[in-house]
Design a protein around this motif. Structure first.
Motif, short mmCIF file in Angstrom:
data_model
loop_
_atom_site.label_atom_id
_atom_site.label_comp_id
_atom_site.label_asym_id
_atom_site.label_seq_id
_atom_site.Cartn_x
_atom_site.Cartn_y
_atom_site.Cartn_z
N GLU A 1 48.11 42.90 48.89
CA GLU A 1 48.59 42.72 50.26
C GLU A 1 47.49 42.12 51.13
N THR A 2 47.90 41.46 52.21
CA THR A 2 46.94 40.81 53.10
C THR A 2 46.01 41.84 53.75
N ILE A 3 44.72 41.50 53.76
CA ILE A 3 43.72 42.34 54.42
C ILE A 3 43.24 41.62 55.68
N LEU B 1 42.22 37.95 54.49
CA LEU B 1 42.02 37.72 53.07
C LEU B 1 43.32 37.98 52.32
N GLY B 2 43.75 37.02 51.52
CA GLY B 2 44.95 37.18 50.70
C GLY B 2 44.58 37.40 49.25
N ALA B 3 45.41 36.87 48.34
CA ALA B 3 45.17 37.03 46.90
C ALA B 3 45.80 35.85 46.17
N TYR B 4 45.01 34.81 45.93
CA TYR B 4 45.49 33.64 45.20
C TYR B 4 45.32 33.86 43.70
N LYS B 5 46.27 33.34 42.93
CA LYS B 5 46.28 33.62 41.50
C LYS B 5 45.61 32.51 40.72
N TYR B 6 44.70 32.91 39.80
CA TYR B 6 44.05 32.00 38.87
C TYR B 6 44.33 32.51 37.45
N GLY B 7 44.64 31.58 36.56
CA GLY B 7 44.96 32.01 35.21
C GLY B 7 44.60 30.99 34.16
N VAL B 8 44.42 31.46 32.94
CA VAL B 8 44.18 30.59 31.78
C VAL B 8 45.07 31.08 30.64
N LEU B 9 45.47 30.16 29.77
CA LEU B 9 46.39 30.47 28.66
C LEU B 9 45.77 30.00 27.35
N LEU B 10 45.93 30.81 26.32
CA LEU B 10 45.44 30.48 24.99
C LEU B 10 46.51 30.79 23.97
N ARG C 1 37.51 38.84 47.79
CA ARG C 1 38.52 39.87 47.57
C ARG C 1 39.11 39.72 46.17
N MET C 2 39.04 40.78 45.37
CA MET C 2 39.61 40.80 44.02
C MET C 2 40.75 41.83 44.02
N ALA C 3 41.97 41.36 43.71
CA ALA C 3 43.15 42.24 43.77
C ALA C 3 43.62 42.59 42.36
N GLY C 4 43.56 43.88 42.04
CA GLY C 4 44.14 44.36 40.79
C GLY C 4 43.33 44.11 39.55
N GLY C 5 42.08 43.67 39.66
CA GLY C 5 41.26 43.46 38.48
C GLY C 5 41.74 42.28 37.64
N VAL C 6 41.40 42.30 36.37
CA VAL C 6 41.75 41.22 35.44
C VAL C 6 42.92 41.65 34.57
N ARG C 7 43.94 40.82 34.49
CA ARG C 7 45.06 41.05 33.56
C ARG C 7 44.84 40.20 32.32
N PHE C 8 44.83 40.87 31.17
CA PHE C 8 44.67 40.16 29.90
C PHE C 8 45.82 40.62 29.01
N ILE D 1 43.49 36.47 37.30
CA ILE D 1 42.91 37.22 38.41
C ILE D 1 43.60 36.78 39.70
N ARG D 2 43.57 37.65 40.69
CA ARG D 2 44.04 37.30 42.03
C ARG D 2 42.88 37.52 42.98
N ALA D 3 42.49 36.46 43.69
CA ALA D 3 41.26 36.53 44.47
C ALA D 3 41.36 35.66 45.72
N ASP D 4 40.51 35.95 46.67
CA ASP D 4 40.39 35.15 47.88
C ASP D 4 38.95 35.25 48.35
N GLY D 5 38.54 34.33 49.20
CA GLY D 5 37.19 34.36 49.73
C GLY D 5 37.14 33.77 51.13
N LEU D 6 36.23 34.29 51.96
CA LEU D 6 36.12 33.83 53.35
C LEU D 6 34.78 34.24 53.92
#
Length: 368
Positions: free
Chosen positions: A124-126, A158-167, A321-328, A347-352
């Protein structure tokens, strides 16, 4: 012929020592033979005991476990198959040294500079309240009314933008590889996610992505004309003192620049001919420039006209801001018809930069 008692005792001592050496060698030979006998008597599977983490990951990769928790970095970025050497086959042994030698890549220098990291369970937005101006007092005459001076505030979000990688990896590779898959996937995912977020943490626009520290930083010094954006020793000294003492004295105060820029900075001297650069003499402690640590960051702009090529200030005022840790996570169904197992790391993260009143400042290349 008479033999002295001392000489006789010395001869006896040498004979006794030699006898002990022979007995010891005989015992070591016997112990080695016993050890080899026991080893050869064991089945091949029993000789190699994989550690608990490797065993768990292999079972998980083969579908015997549905979930697995892994530390906060992971994964890679292409389909891996055993049949193609460069896409996985080179990791499968005939007889193989069981460690993959991977090439190194650059990761986020900002995360090494001491930002403030907020870990939250959800995304959620902080909203973070910050001061943009402080109250000020004034000399007041006797019986005169006091002037009002209130501090002013703003909110940073601060929000939570999603970054991901696939293998994707073939079942043959997962079953046969001798490389430690947990360590390799962790390294790859950590670097991939770190590089993706790290680029935005430096120069992100703040529109559908984090706001970079250089995007929000104010200009502390602009270079001279005719220098193609390059800086002088005086320029860096002026940038240093453009940041006020409370930020400058912070333990998280330092420099950010790319490697090529750092190469130029190392050659600068003051008016006494002394280098501004001071190499570290302690392992794990960064080199310093004007007494402050230097962190290399590949996403800072190169020296050029109008480019913000050097940042200096208190990087603890940049909030990550790191939201929910790392999902693997793993799926057997996504590429079921190809017999591929799919892994993903998210990961879901934001920075400011929350304090934008001058905590971090930049050098900008002068006009032509």
């Amino acid at each position: 012929m008479r033999v002295s008692g001392g000489s006789l005792n010395a001869d006896l001592d040498r004979i006794d020592a030699r006898a002990k050496q022979l007995l010891g060698a005989e015992q070591r030979t016997k112990d080695a033979e016993d050890a080899f006998t026991q080893l050869l008597a064991k089945p091949a599977e029993a000789r190699r005991q994989p550690d608990e983490h490797e065993s768990e990951l292999r079972r998980w990769a083969r579908g015997e476990m549905r979930a697995l928790e892994i530390p906060a970095e992971k994964v890679a970025h292409r389909d891996l198959v055993k049949g193609t050497a460069t896409a996985g086959g080179n990791t499968v042994p005939t007889t193989f040294y069981g460690r993959l030698i991977a090439h190194l890549i650059e990761v986020s220098g900002l995360m090494m500079a001491g930002p403030t990291v907020l870990n939250t369970a959800s995304g959620e937005t902080i909203e973070i309240p910050v001061t943009t101006a402080h109250s000020s007092a004034a000399l007041t005459a006797e019986a005169a009314p006091l002037a009002e001076s209130d501090p002013t505030f703003a909110k940073r979000t601060l929000g939570a933008y999603k970054y991901g990688v696939l293998l994707q990896a073939s079942s043959e590779l997962l079953t046969d590889t001798a490389v430690d898959p947990e360590g390799y996937l962790s390294m790859q995912a950590g670097r991939a996610l770190g590089n993706a977020f790290g680029a935005h943490a430096i120069t992100g626009t703040g529109s559908s992505q984090p706001t970079g520290v250089i995007t929000s930083a104010s200009t502390g010094k602009t270079g001279g004309t005719g220098a193609a954006g390059a800086f002088t020793a005086d320029d860096l000294i002026n940038l240093f003192y453009s940041v006020i003492a409370p930020y400058r004295n912070s333990t998280s105060c330092g420099w950010q620049m790319r490697d090529a820029t750092l190469s130029a900075a190392r050659k600068l001297k003051d008016l006494q001919g002394q280098y501004l650069w001071q190499p570290s003499i302690q392992v794990g402690v960064p080199d310093t420039l004007l007494g402050k640590p230097v962190h290399t960051e590949p996403n800072v702009a190169a020296v050029a006209i109008g480019a913000k090529s050097v940042a200096f200030g208190d990087f603890s005022q940049y909030f990550v801001r790191m939201a929910g840790g790392v999902r693997f996570e793993r799926s057997d169904d996504y590429a079921f018809n190809s017999d591929l197992t799919t892994f993903r790391a998210i990961i879901r993260a934001d920075g400011l930069l929350v304090d934008q009143t001058g905590a971090v400042k930049v050098f900008a290349g002068g006009a032509s």
